[in-house]
Scaffold this motif. Sequence first.
Motif, short mmCIF file in Angstrom:
data_model
loop_
_atom_site.label_atom_id
_atom_site.label_comp_id
_atom_site.label_asym_id
_atom_site.label_seq_id
_atom_site.Cartn_x
_atom_site.Cartn_y
_atom_site.Cartn_z
N LEU A 13 -1.09 -13.13 -1.80
CA LEU A 13 -1.13 -11.71 -1.75
C LEU A 13 -1.80 -11.30 -0.42
O LEU A 13 -2.93 -11.68 -0.20
N LEU A 14 -1.02 -10.96 0.44
CA LEU A 14 -1.43 -10.86 1.96
C LEU A 14 -1.89 -9.11 1.88
O LEU A 14 -1.04 -8.13 1.93
N ILE A 15 -2.97 -8.99 2.26
CA ILE A 15 -3.47 -7.56 2.67
C ILE A 15 -3.55 -7.20 4.05
O ILE A 15 -4.38 -7.90 4.64
N ILE A 16 -2.98 -6.37 4.57
CA ILE A 16 -2.98 -6.00 5.99
C ILE A 16 -3.44 -4.64 6.21
O ILE A 16 -3.02 -3.80 5.74
N SER A 17 -4.57 -4.62 6.85
CA SER A 17 -5.55 -3.53 7.46
C SER A 17 -5.21 -3.07 8.66
O SER A 17 -4.45 -3.72 9.46
N GLY A 18 -5.65 -1.83 8.93
CA GLY A 18 -5.37 -1.06 10.40
C GLY A 18 -6.09 -1.76 11.41
O GLY A 18 -7.21 -1.96 11.36
N GLY A 36 6.46 -22.92 2.39
CA GLY A 36 6.84 -22.88 1.03
C GLY A 36 6.10 -21.71 0.09
O GLY A 36 6.52 -21.60 -1.05
N ALA A 37 5.19 -21.09 0.76
CA ALA A 37 4.52 -20.26 0.16
C ALA A 37 5.32 -18.81 0.03
O ALA A 37 6.11 -18.40 0.67
N SER A 38 5.16 -18.13 -1.14
CA SER A 38 5.70 -16.79 -1.30
C SER A 38 4.69 -15.77 -1.03
O SER A 38 3.34 -15.95 -1.21
N VAL A 39 4.98 -14.71 -0.28
CA VAL A 39 3.94 -13.73 0.37
C VAL A 39 4.51 -12.37 -0.18
O VAL A 39 5.50 -11.85 -0.02
N ARG A 40 3.50 -11.79 -0.85
CA ARG A 40 3.32 -10.36 -1.50
C ARG A 40 2.44 -9.54 -0.77
O ARG A 40 1.38 -9.67 -0.72
N PRO A 41 2.88 -8.47 0.29
CA PRO A 41 2.14 -7.57 0.96
C PRO A 41 1.83 -6.46 0.60
O PRO A 41 2.45 -5.89 -0.24
N ILE A 42 0.52 -6.22 0.90
CA ILE A 42 -0.27 -4.62 0.78
C ILE A 42 -0.48 -4.27 1.86
O ILE A 42 -1.15 -5.05 2.82
N ASP A 87 -2.49 -16.78 -6.03
CA ASP A 87 -3.13 -17.96 -5.87
C ASP A 87 -4.29 -17.69 -4.92
O ASP A 87 -5.62 -18.25 -5.21
N LEU A 88 -3.99 -17.12 -4.21
CA LEU A 88 -5.03 -16.46 -3.06
C LEU A 88 -4.82 -15.10 -2.52
O LEU A 88 -3.58 -14.90 -2.45
N ILE A 89 -5.78 -14.19 -2.23
CA ILE A 89 -5.53 -13.12 -1.65
C ILE A 89 -6.14 -13.35 -0.14
O ILE A 89 -7.51 -13.91 -0.08
N LEU A 90 -5.53 -12.97 0.82
CA LEU A 90 -5.67 -13.01 2.16
C LEU A 90 -5.82 -11.49 2.65
O LEU A 90 -4.74 -10.87 2.60
N VAL A 122 -10.55 -15.24 -2.16
CA VAL A 122 -10.49 -14.24 -1.25
C VAL A 122 -10.86 -14.94 0.36
O VAL A 122 -11.86 -15.34 0.48
N LEU A 123 -9.57 -14.94 1.12
CA LEU A 123 -9.97 -15.45 2.56
C LEU A 123 -9.89 -14.03 3.43
O LEU A 123 -8.77 -13.68 3.39
N VAL A 124 -10.80 -14.07 4.13
CA VAL A 124 -11.00 -12.85 5.18
C VAL A 124 -10.61 -13.32 6.70
O VAL A 124 -11.45 -14.01 7.24
#
Length: 407
Positions: A13-18, A36-42, A87-90, A122-124
């Motif tokens: 789960l990829l969170i893109i901030s400004g 091979g990862a699936s990426v779901r963006p916010i 599996d991980l929030i990035l 969570v990886l920042v």
Amino acid sequence: MTLSGALSGKRILLIISGGIAAYKSLDLIRRLRERGASVRPIMTASAQEFITPLAVGALSASHVYLDLFSREDEQDVGHIRLARDSDLILVAPATANLMAKMAQGLADDLASTVLLAADRPVLVAPAMNPKMWAHPATRRNITTLKQDGIHFIGPMAGEMAESNEHGLGRMAEPLEIVASVLSLLDGGAKPLKGRSAIVTSGPTHEPIDPVRYIANRSSGRQGHAIATALAKLGANVTLVSGPVTIADPAGVKTIHVERAEEMRDAVLGLLPADIAVMVAAVADWRVATSSDQKIKKQPGDAPPMLALTENPDILKTIGHHANRPKLVIGFAAETQNVEDNARLKLARKGADLIVANDVSPDSGIMGGERNRVKLITRDGIEDWPDMDKNTVADHLARKITQMLETS
């Protein structure tokens, strides 16, 4: 070694901030998916000022989540589902504002609400102006987040988007972030797994007689830390250490030597290898003929003359060897003209990268706990800020991963 498939089946789960660094997230999505990862963006509202949901959706091949109050996405409490179905929030880039929300437990948009509901790693990857990164409020928030178990990658030093701004605040490069993702998600699937590495560390002692020797002030802390950092990323590391007073690093095979000639022979005996990091401060000269007995001082006699001869140049030997490792890294400890001397060393020694530092007596680096280095390659210079030697080692290990991947 290819990393294709290293993240097969993993859900990110990829969170893109400004922030201007949001453009790097596009390449990051590509790097994650090709493994091979699936990426779901916010995307936060601010992120959409820099890159478009259309571009993010096209690269991720996924629906892009934008709004906490989306009737379609929230019909089954979507923010909780997003927080748990990964599996991980990035978070990349992570702005000072979003990290402040995380530290305070605020939840006023989709990104911050998902992070508050998260029960996954969570990886920042922070990105901001150096003054914002150094501000006491940001430092307090970082301390809180680390205590809460949040993982960090970066920021790195370099040029900022603002004119004439330089310092610590650049978002880590996509491949460095991928290396951290791999390390967090699967301790067995490390980015350097299958790679062999040779690291030299510490000083050498060149005997004058059984009591006295020629040496320098190297503690071995930086070399030992680099060996540890490479091992943590999965490399099969052998450390060739001169005489030091610190413990051998865990998970690393260590060969102990005294003299430069012994260190050279040990290193050559470990070839072939994928990586060579020559950190040791090898004495440039040795006594041509050392005494078997202690040289006695006689009343009235002049001090004995010591005839010196040059020691083997281990970095140059490795850099031009027929079994040359794929990546050869040297260190340049200088007291003046640091960049110029390092560039000359890069060309002369056949290295791919020189890690240069100023070891003037007032720097406290030689034998100390901290370091400030410049990375010299044929393509340019990276100027890293003052860091403890373990942090320098972690950053360098990720840099090595990146260089191997792109070479």
